[in-house]
Design an enzyme around this catalytic site. Structure first.
Site, PDB file in Angstrom:
ATOM      1  N   HIS A   1       0.770  -1.160   0.140  1.00 53.06           N
ATOM      2  CA  HIS A   1       0.108   0.410   0.242  1.00 53.06           C
ATOM      3  C   HIS A   1       1.070   0.892  -0.123  1.00 53.06           C
ATOM      4  O   HIS A   1       0.458   2.146  -0.841  1.00 53.06           O
ATOM      5  CB  HIS A   1      -1.113   0.297   1.023  1.00 53.06           C
ATOM      6  CG  HIS A   1      -1.766  -0.827   1.506  1.00 53.06           C
ATOM      7  ND1 HIS A   1      -3.617  -1.271   0.777  1.00 53.06           N
ATOM      8  CD2 HIS A   1      -1.823  -2.496   1.494  1.00 53.06           C
ATOM      9  CE1 HIS A   1      -3.606  -2.230   1.203  1.00 53.06           C
ATOM     10  NE2 HIS A   1      -2.779  -2.837   1.496  1.00 53.06           N
TER      11      HIS A   1
ATOM     12  N   ASP B   1      -6.261   4.702   2.413  1.00 47.12           N
ATOM     13  CA  ASP B   1      -6.683   3.045   2.321  1.00 47.12           C
ATOM     14  C   ASP B   1      -8.133   3.317   2.336  1.00 47.12           C
ATOM     15  O   ASP B   1      -8.884   3.539   3.219  1.00 47.12           O
ATOM     16  CB  ASP B   1      -5.703   3.044   2.788  1.00 47.12           C
ATOM     17  CG  ASP B   1      -5.588   1.633   2.229  1.00 47.12           C
ATOM     18  OD1 ASP B   1      -3.889   1.229   2.062  1.00 47.12           O
ATOM     19  OD2 ASP B   1      -5.499   0.318   2.817  1.00 47.12           O
TER      20      ASP B   1
END
Ligand code: UDP
Length: 476
Positions: A20, A125
């Site tokens: 990520h 996220d």
């Protein structure tokens, strides 16, 4: 005289996992390449080096508009050992939920930061579902970043809504994903058990929260390009009604060698040594093997891979963990194979002409990095949305061969071991014969399309400009 574009401050809040954080840094760099845009990346002290080294270079090159903001990660308060700040350290059963609990405790710090700095946009996220409400408190639009392909985003949503896994009676019986443009089959064994085994689970609650926050938020940033998956980009926007901007492949934004070797952890091999090794190899002859940032193969599996590689007779680069014991393999394969212990300069390797195939766990970053460099894949999915990516690569793009992994697992055990014969078969299939040529040809076509998408006027570059313009309009 032209009018100065309005200053924009975009804040990125990636989840604490390399898969990520790495693309988030690429995306931040793409944003600051636009005039008048500054960015802040929020992370925790132990994850900071992933960003700081690369950012030092950005500062030197004159584009100093990426700042880092550190939040304390409450590991111990959530029952984790001190210093556990990356998902990679928390993949065991039970530990993952604690990690998500600790991540949720970052809410206060985020709200204080947003109140103080009042940025124009928050790109958070998917796991920070609550950040949509946090941003709304201060009238800040929130974009979400999942790090998935359009195909996986569509498939995950179809599974969530229609629960087609309820139509079969065994874990190995295939079911079709309804409504999708292609006929795609999966088995329950390829899905997270928490999704289909229990009526209620933390996983299901998280999935639901992700969807809820998706519907409320401003939109989605997707690391993909339109020409790769047009049917799914359209399906996601038109049938599932999501607002999305595709801006990938973001890894192609690393243009010089320093940028390419500074992605993620400190690389464990000198790049010159790596390139020198390649120089003795033929075009398309080397197989690159790497299973991403989190997967630990157990010793019996390492043995099977070693024997499969040896039997195939192919040249290879294999990335293993520092403490992996390969027996006498390293001595036996001198010249034919290069073992990297730790962290490889993956995009530098994938773009080398000598690389002919990539054995991958199908993390989306790795998958898209292979696509961007025209490299066919042996697919070996294990968890997250990796089984979906395998379907996409092998059945839709037709640039991959499955090794035959059957079961979703974050911690592979003896029953998951893929044997040397299946490994050797996949290695031969991806490298030899007419079908292999066809796959390679298609992969090279996608490479060209990927690069075009990022050129001025290309689909990804236009979508990013459109997004930045929209954010500028919103902030006036
Ligand atoms: N990566 C790398 N060197 C390594 C292992 C991984 O540079 O030795 C990078 C890879 O290029 C990719 C990311 O780490 O950008 C891994 O992301 P992916 O989504 O493929 O897998 P994950 O680690 O999230 O399972």
């Amino acid at each position: 005289m032209g009018v100065e574009p309005k200053q924009l401050h975009v804040v990125f809040f990636p989840f604490m996992a390399h898969g990520h954080m790495i693309p988030t840094l690429d995306i931040a760099r793409m944003f600051v390449a636009h005039e008048g845009v500054k960015t802040t990346i929020i992370t925790t002290p132990r994850n900071a080096p992933t960003f700081t080294k690369a950012i030092e270079k950005t500062i030197k090159s004159g584009a100093s508009s990426i700042n880092i903001e550190l939040f304390n990660f409450p590991a111990q308060e959530a029952g984790l050992p001190e210093g556990c700040e990356n998902l990679e350290q928390a993949l065991g059963p039970g530990t993952m939920d604690k990690f998500f609990k600790a991540a949720a405790m970052l809410r206060n710090q985020l709200e204080q930061f947003l109140e103080k700095t009042r940025p124009n946009c928050l790109v958070a996220d998917m796991f920070f579902t609550w950040s949509t409400d946090s941003a709304a408190k201060f009238n800040i639009p929130r974009l979400v970043f999942h790090g998935h392909s359009f195909f996986a985003l569509c498939a995950l949503e179809i599974i969530r809504v229609y629960e087609p896994y309820n139509n079969v009676s065994t874990d190995m019986e295939p079911f079709i994903l309804p409504l999708l443009p292609h006929e795609i089959e999966l088995t329950r064994s390829q899905l997270a058990p928490d999704l289909w085994k229990y009526k209620e689970s933390e996983y299901k609650k998280r999935n639901f929260a992700i969807k809820e926050s998706e519907l409320k938020r401003f939109g989605v940033i997707v690391n993909s390009f339109y020409e790769l998956e047009p049917e799914y980009a359209d399906f996601y926007r038109q049938k599932l009604g999501r607002r999305a901007w595709h801006i990938g492949p973001v890894s192609l934004y690393n243009r010089n060698i320093e940028e390419k070797i500074q992605r993620g952890k400190q690389v464990s091999i000198d790049e010159h040594e790596c390139l020198k090794w390649f120089n003795s190899k033929k075009f398309n002859s080397v197989i690159y093997i790497c299973f991403g940032s989190t997967i630990h193969m157990i010793p019996p599996q390492l043995q099977e891979i070693a024997m499969g590689l040896e039997a195939s007779g192919k040249d290879f680069i294999w990335v293993v963990k520092n403490d992996d014991d390969l027996g006498g393999f390293e001595d036996r394969i001198k010249g034919k194979g290069l073992i990297i212990r730790g962290w490889a300069p993956q995009i530098l390797i994938l773009e080398h002409d000598a690389v002919g195939a990539f054995m991958t766990h199908c993390g989306w970053n790795s998958t898209l990095e292979a696509i961007s460099n025209g490299v066919p894949m042996i697919t070996w999915p294990m968890f997250a949305e990796q089984f979906y990516n395998e379907k996409f690569v092998t059945q839709i793009l037709r640039i991959g061969v499955p090794v035959g992994a059957k079961r979703y697992t974050t911690a592979p055990s003896l029953e998951d071991v893929v044997n040397q014969h299946d490994i050797e078969k996949a290695l031969r299939e991806i490298m030899e014969g007419n079908t292999a040529d066809g796959r390679r040809y298609r992969a090279k076509e996608f490479k060209k399309l990927a690069r075009k998408a990022l050129e001025e006027g290309g689909s990804s570059s236009s979508d990013l400009s459109a997004l930045i313009n929209e954010l500028r309009c919103l902030s006036t």
